[in-house]
Write a protein that holds these residues in place. Structure first.
Motif, PDB file in Angstrom:
ATOM      1  N   CYS A  47       3.927   1.819  -7.028  1.00 46.45           N
ATOM      2  CA  CYS A  47       4.674   2.185  -8.236  1.00 46.45           C
ATOM      3  C   CYS A  47       5.018   0.937  -9.035  1.00 46.45           C
ATOM      4  O   CYS A  47       4.776   0.880 -10.249  1.00 46.45           O
ATOM      5  N   LEU A  48       5.551  -0.074  -8.373  1.00 42.80           N
ATOM      6  CA  LEU A  48       5.924  -1.304  -9.075  1.00 42.80           C
ATOM      7  C   LEU A  48       4.695  -1.986  -9.657  1.00 42.80           C
ATOM      8  O   LEU A  48       4.736  -2.501 -10.782  1.00 42.80           O
ATOM      9  N   GLY A  49       3.601  -1.996  -8.918  1.00 37.71           N
ATOM     10  CA  GLY A  49       2.376  -2.614  -9.431  1.00 37.71           C
ATOM     11  C   GLY A  49       1.901  -1.954 -10.715  1.00 37.71           C
ATOM     12  O   GLY A  49       1.527  -2.641 -11.679  1.00 37.71           O
ATOM     13  N   GLN A  99       2.668  10.155  -7.778  1.00 38.33           N
ATOM     14  CA  GLN A  99       1.960  11.430  -7.931  1.00 38.33           C
ATOM     15  C   GLN A  99       1.456  11.605  -9.359  1.00 38.33           C
ATOM     16  O   GLN A  99       0.317  12.030  -9.587  1.00 38.33           O
ATOM     17  N   GLU A 100       2.304  11.268 -10.328  1.00 32.94           N
ATOM     18  CA  GLU A 100       1.912  11.419 -11.730  1.00 32.94           C
ATOM     19  C   GLU A 100       0.731  10.527 -12.075  1.00 32.94           C
ATOM     20  O   GLU A 100      -0.172  10.929 -12.816  1.00 32.94           O
ATOM     21  N   TYR A 101       0.716   9.314 -11.527  1.00 33.44           N
ATOM     22  CA  TYR A 101      -0.360   8.372 -11.822  1.00 33.44           C
ATOM     23  C   TYR A 101      -1.521   8.464 -10.834  1.00 33.44           C
ATOM     24  O   TYR A 101      -2.475   7.702 -10.935  1.00 33.44           O
ATOM     25  N   GLN A 102      -1.405   9.405  -9.880  1.00 29.77           N
ATOM     26  CA  GLN A 102      -2.453   9.620  -8.874  1.00 29.77           C
ATOM     27  C   GLN A 102      -2.809   8.310  -8.153  1.00 29.77           C
ATOM     28  O   GLN A 102      -3.988   7.981  -7.971  1.00 29.77           O
ATOM     29  N   LEU A 103      -1.774   7.585  -7.760  1.00 29.27           N
ATOM     30  CA  LEU A 103      -1.979   6.344  -7.019  1.00 29.27           C
ATOM     31  C   LEU A 103      -2.199   6.670  -5.537  1.00 29.27           C
ATOM     32  O   LEU A 103      -1.495   7.507  -4.968  1.00 29.27           O
ATOM     33  N   PRO A 104      -3.168   6.032  -4.902  1.00 31.57           N
ATOM     34  CA  PRO A 104      -3.537   6.360  -3.511  1.00 31.57           C
ATOM     35  C   PRO A 104      -2.561   5.768  -2.503  1.00 31.57           C
ATOM     36  O   PRO A 104      -2.837   4.744  -1.870  1.00 31.57           O
ATOM     37  N   VAL A 105      -1.445   6.420  -2.312  1.00 22.89           N
ATOM     38  CA  VAL A 105      -0.404   5.916  -1.412  1.00 22.89           C
ATOM     39  C   VAL A 105      -0.891   5.962   0.036  1.00 22.89           C
ATOM     40  O   VAL A 105      -1.462   6.954   0.483  1.00 22.89           O
ATOM     41  N   TRP A 106      -0.658   4.860   0.748  1.00 22.92           N
ATOM     42  CA  TRP A 106      -0.983   4.804   2.164  1.00 22.92           C
ATOM     43  C   TRP A 106       0.229   5.257   2.959  1.00 22.92           C
ATOM     44  O   TRP A 106       1.291   4.660   2.892  1.00 22.92           O
ATOM     45  N   GLN A 156      -8.876  -1.843  -3.599  1.00 18.70           N
ATOM     46  CA  GLN A 156      -9.418  -0.864  -4.555  1.00 18.70           C
ATOM     47  C   GLN A 156      -8.458  -0.631  -5.713  1.00 18.70           C
ATOM     48  O   GLN A 156      -8.870  -0.563  -6.879  1.00 18.70           O
ATOM     49  N   VAL A 157      -7.173  -0.501  -5.397  1.00 19.01           N
ATOM     50  CA  VAL A 157      -6.185  -0.290  -6.460  1.00 19.01           C
ATOM     51  C   VAL A 157      -6.108  -1.511  -7.362  1.00 19.01           C
ATOM     52  O   VAL A 157      -6.007  -1.396  -8.593  1.00 19.01           O
ATOM     53  N   THR A 158      -6.178  -2.697  -6.769  1.00 18.86           N
ATOM     54  CA  THR A 158      -6.112  -3.928  -7.553  1.00 18.86           C
ATOM     55  C   THR A 158      -7.313  -4.042  -8.491  1.00 18.86           C
ATOM     56  O   THR A 158      -7.178  -4.508  -9.633  1.00 18.86           O
ATOM     57  N   THR A 159      -8.463  -3.597  -8.023  1.00 16.65           N
ATOM     58  CA  THR A 159      -9.654  -3.564  -8.894  1.00 16.65           C
ATOM     59  C   THR A 159      -9.413  -2.625 -10.069  1.00 16.65           C
ATOM     60  O   THR A 159      -9.778  -2.929 -11.215  1.00 16.65           O
ATOM     61  N   ARG A 160      -8.804  -1.499  -9.804  1.00 19.72           N
ATOM     62  CA  ARG A 160      -8.456  -0.545 -10.870  1.00 19.72           C
ATOM     63  C   ARG A 160      -7.517  -1.180 -11.882  1.00 19.72           C
ATOM     64  O   ARG A 160      -7.624  -0.939 -13.090  1.00 19.72           O
ATOM     65  N   GLY A 202       0.811  -1.215   0.000  1.00 18.20           N
ATOM     66  CA  GLY A 202       0.000   0.000   0.000  1.00 18.20           C
ATOM     67  C   GLY A 202       0.839   1.258   0.000  1.00 18.20           C
ATOM     68  O   GLY A 202       0.333   2.362  -0.206  1.00 18.20           O
ATOM     69  N   GLY A 203       2.168   1.092   0.225  1.00 16.10           N
ATOM     70  CA  GLY A 203       3.059   2.236   0.188  1.00 16.10           C
ATOM     71  C   GLY A 203       3.463   2.600  -1.227  1.00 16.10           C
ATOM     72  O   GLY A 203       3.111   1.917  -2.192  1.00 16.10           O
TER      73      GLY A 203
END
Length: 321
Positions: free
Chosen positions: A38-40, A177-184, A75-79, A32-33
């Motif tokens: 990023c790697l995902g 930040q560029e990909y607007q990924l919800p970092v925990w 949620q990210v995995t669903t995306r 979730g970090g």
């Protein structure tokens, strides 16, 4: 989203180092970090080129500060439109060692369940620099200073791969930040009671400010150089270990060991004691056993575990009660 320099860097790294083959079954560990997100995203974007079968795994420690992370990763995995697996535990001690040991056990179980032959983690250049410093202050040798490798066997059927060891946390943060990924933002990572957090938040920035702005990449480069040296020495030691063992595989030939340099003697003795004791020996036990190479007959070390000790028996070194 655009193809970024980080996409190109990872794509070329996978080609050059042959880390993940085409059509591989891959399980990606996502905490979730920022590094794992990023790697995902990178692997998801490269998936069509490499024809991978990707799945995501998350390990929930059951700690209070972890509440909500598993849902965020789901949620990210669903995306990403990828299969998602989560394993949870309870009453896990809040220590780095306990958490790491449980995570790898849990991830190995998930990988076996999903028939994944590769487990991929998002350890970065930053992690590698931290690991070198962490092991250095603990008194580790070359093996410990280069402990974080590009790949190793987690189990006989599962390879652990770390494809981001040339990427730092500044890069992964900018990418998220560029990909607007919800970092925990995990509060655990800012708790200074943990040694690695102090290294990351205090020591390395101080070294960068006072000595070398590129200290992180230089430490990681040192780890990479040491890795090649260690692999070479270990391969030589394995050859000599097989030659020095008797036919029953329980005694070491002292005259043969006398011809070796100290670096190889230590490694051969370490392999011998690991086999004889059923666990990795300490530095002191290795050094005490090395003294037997040139010692008189019947000389013994002090007692190891379970009443065992190493002893000179004619031309041999043996471990017995």
């Amino acid at each position: 989203m655009p193809w970024t320099p980080l996409h190109s860097q990872l794509h070329q790294c996978l080609i050059d180092r042959q880390l993940l083959p085409i059509s591989a079954n891959i399980l990606l560990a996502v905490s979730g970090g920022q590094d794992s997100l990023c790697l995902g995203q990178l692997l998801r974007d490269l998936q069509s080129r490499w024809k991978w079968q990707l799945a995501v795994a998350h390990c929930d420690h059951g700690w209070a500060q972890d509440i909500g992370i598993a849902d965020r990763v789901a949620q990210v995995t669903t995306r990403w439109q990828l299969p998602y697996y989560c394993e949870t535990t309870a009453n896990l001690p809040e220590t780095e060692a306990a958490a790491r040991e449980w995570r790898y056990q849990a991830l190995a179980r998930i990988a076996e369940t999903t028939n994944s032959t590769y487990l991929v983690t998002a350890h970065t250049q930053t992690d590698r620099a931290e690991t070198l410093l962490y092991n250095l202050v603990r008194g580790a040798g070359a093996d410990g200073l280069c402990a974080m490798s590009w790949h190793r066997q987690l189990t006989p059927a599962i390879s652990l791969v770390r494809p981001l060891l040339e990427v730092n946390r500044s890069q992964t943060g900018a990418f998220c930040q560029e990909y607007q990924l919800p970092v925990w933002e995990d509060n655990y990572n800012r708790d200074l009671k943990y040694a690695r957090n102090r290294l990351r938040l205090e020591i390395i920035p101080q070294l960068a400010a006072d000595f070398n702005p590129q200290v992180e990449s230089h430490l990681a480069r040192t780890a990479e150089l040491l890795r090649a040296d260690v692999e070479y020495l270990e391969s030589l030691a394995q050859d000599w270990y097989r030659k020095a063992l008797d036919d029953r595989g329980v005694k070491l030939d002292r005259p043969m060991l006398q011809s070796l340099p100290l670096a190889l003697q230590r490694r051969v003795i370490r392999q011998f004691l690991a086999q004889s004791l059923g666990k990795m020996p300490t530095f002191d036990r290795i050094e005490a056993t090395i003294m037997l190479i040139d010692a008189p007959n019947r000389t013994r070390t002090s007692t190891f575990s379970h009443g065992l000790a190493a002893e000179v028996s004619g031309k041999w070194i043996v471990v017995r009660k």
